[in-house]
Design a protein around this motif. Structure first.
Motif, mmCIF file in Angstrom:
data_model
loop_
_atom_site.group_PDB
_atom_site.id
_atom_site.type_symbol
_atom_site.label_atom_id
_atom_site.label_comp_id
_atom_site.label_asym_id
_atom_site.label_seq_id
_atom_site.Cartn_x
_atom_site.Cartn_y
_atom_site.Cartn_z
ATOM 1 N N ASN B 69 15.279 20.427 -64.190
ATOM 2 C CA ASN B 69 16.237 19.591 -63.480
ATOM 3 C C ASN B 69 17.632 20.140 -63.748
ATOM 4 O O ASN B 69 18.194 19.940 -64.817
ATOM 5 N N GLU B 71 20.416 19.530 -62.125
ATOM 6 C CA GLU B 71 21.566 18.666 -61.903
ATOM 7 C C GLU B 71 22.072 18.187 -63.253
ATOM 8 O O GLU B 71 21.296 17.952 -64.163
ATOM 9 N N LYS B 72 23.382 18.065 -63.378
ATOM 10 C CA LYS B 72 23.975 17.612 -64.632
ATOM 11 C C LYS B 72 23.425 16.240 -64.976
ATOM 12 O O LYS B 72 23.568 15.293 -64.213
ATOM 13 N N HIS B 73 22.783 16.157 -66.102
ATOM 14 C CA HIS B 73 22.271 14.850 -66.508
ATOM 15 C C HIS B 73 22.107 14.797 -68.009
ATOM 16 O O HIS B 73 22.219 15.796 -68.697
ATOM 17 N N ASP B 74 21.852 13.602 -68.507
ATOM 18 C CA ASP B 74 21.675 13.388 -69.940
ATOM 19 C C ASP B 74 20.280 12.851 -70.190
ATOM 20 O O ASP B 74 19.466 12.773 -69.272
ATOM 21 N N HIS B 75 20.011 12.532 -71.444
ATOM 22 C CA HIS B 75 18.646 12.131 -71.797
ATOM 23 C C HIS B 75 18.612 10.920 -72.707
ATOM 24 O O HIS B 75 19.473 10.762 -73.565
ATOM 25 N N ASP B 86 15.236 11.451 -68.290
ATOM 26 C CA ASP B 86 16.467 11.825 -67.582
ATOM 27 C C ASP B 86 17.293 10.609 -67.203
ATOM 28 O O ASP B 86 16.750 9.603 -66.739
ATOM 29 N N ILE B 87 18.595 10.727 -67.383
ATOM 30 C CA ILE B 87 19.506 9.699 -66.865
ATOM 31 C C ILE B 87 20.729 10.375 -66.265
ATOM 32 O O ILE B 87 21.040 11.516 -66.583
ATOM 33 N N ASN B 88 21.420 9.662 -65.434
ATOM 34 C CA ASN B 88 22.653 10.185 -64.871
ATOM 35 C C ASN B 88 23.841 9.465 -65.467
ATOM 36 O O ASN B 88 23.746 8.283 -65.792
ATOM 37 N N LYS B 89 24.949 10.189 -65.581
ATOM 38 C CA LYS B 89 26.130 9.631 -66.234
ATOM 39 C C LYS B 89 26.583 8.332 -65.602
ATOM 40 O O LYS B 89 26.959 7.406 -66.295
ATOM 41 N N ASN B 90 26.561 8.264 -64.250
ATOM 42 C CA ASN B 90 27.033 7.062 -63.596
ATOM 43 C C ASN B 90 26.220 5.814 -63.990
ATOM 44 O O ASN B 90 26.732 4.720 -63.986
ATOM 45 N N ASN B 91 24.975 6.037 -64.369
ATOM 46 C CA ASN B 91 24.158 4.901 -64.781
ATOM 47 C C ASN B 91 24.565 4.349 -66.153
ATOM 48 O O ASN B 91 24.290 3.205 -66.467
#
Ligand code: MN
Ligand code: MN
Ligand code: ZN
Ligand code: ZN
Lengths: 121, 121
Positions: B69, B71-75, B86-91
């Motif tokens: 993945n 796309e820029k994402h965090d965990h 996976d999580i997205n910053k906006n969340n």
DNA sequence: AAAATAAATAGTAATAATTACTATTTATTT
DNA sequence: AAATAAATAGTAATTATTACTATTTATTTT
């Protein structure tokens, strides 16, 4: 936990540097105080000091680094020299704030949020 | 980069799982497709795929995991099973949002901000 | 203070993850 | 089909860390 000179030296070394040292760095510095100290002793004591909440382990890529700053904080990691710099959450509104406060140009923010996933409810 | 069946299998394995696999996991799965594949080939190709920005390396404690993945994402990392989610910053406004959206109870947030420190200006 | 006890140590071996090396194979070009 | 260079398999080497064990040492008990 019984006193030992080795553990005292190890803890002092970590407390007296800001570099978030590795086990090897601690080992080589400790040898100047206790020439016969063994690397196993360093690792064993690092584990114990962590269990006692006197230090924290930071995994920096694939090597463990040790930190005696036990206040909740995060790090700036320099891509060039690899230095880890302490920061506090309240300081980190955005990259611009970091640039202002630390003269540090942000290229990436990695975050790992630990906890318990839904499988264990 | 010249085509190789080995690399294709490796990339497909990473792309078809959400578990952020380790080199060993990839190696054992790849062997079911190419029994003679070697672990060195797995590591060599993981490096190349990373250079080509087809995968990213995540250091999870002391072992490397691989993620397709891009796309820029965090965990989110589960303390119990070790899963990375996976999580997205906006969340991620706050822990409460994570609990609501992912049913994941946050116990710790670790953040590493990479960039260039003032020594290199 | 001497003896007893158990924790800690030094030194070394073992393990795990990753990288390096090299002769052989293979994808691609000529 | 032959030539070329990249990729591979298999193995050795390296690095970080943990395990093991006989000996030493800090602390407690007498
Ligand atoms: Mn720190
Ligand atoms: Mn991911
Ligand atoms: Zn720097
Ligand atoms: Zn879990």
């Amino acid at each position: 936990m019984r006193y030992s000179q080795q553990r005292e030296v190890i803890l002092n070394l970590i407390q007296n540097t800001k570099i978030h040292p590795t086990a090897d760095w601690i080992y080589s510095k400790a040898k100047t105080h206790i020439p016969k100290i063994s690397l196993g002793t360093v690792y064993r004591n690092l584990k114990k000091l962590e269990q006692d909440k006197l230090i924290a382990t930071i995994y920096d890529g694939n090597v463990a680094r040790y930190d005696s700053n036990m206040e909740k904080h995060d790090h700036l990691k320099c891509n060039i020299c690899g230095d880890l710099i302490d920061i506090n959450k309240n300081n980190i509104d955005i990259s611009k704030t970091i640039l202002r406060n630390f003269n540090f140009k942000v290229s990436d923010i990695e975050m790992t949020i630990s906890g318990t996933c839904k499988k264990h409810t």
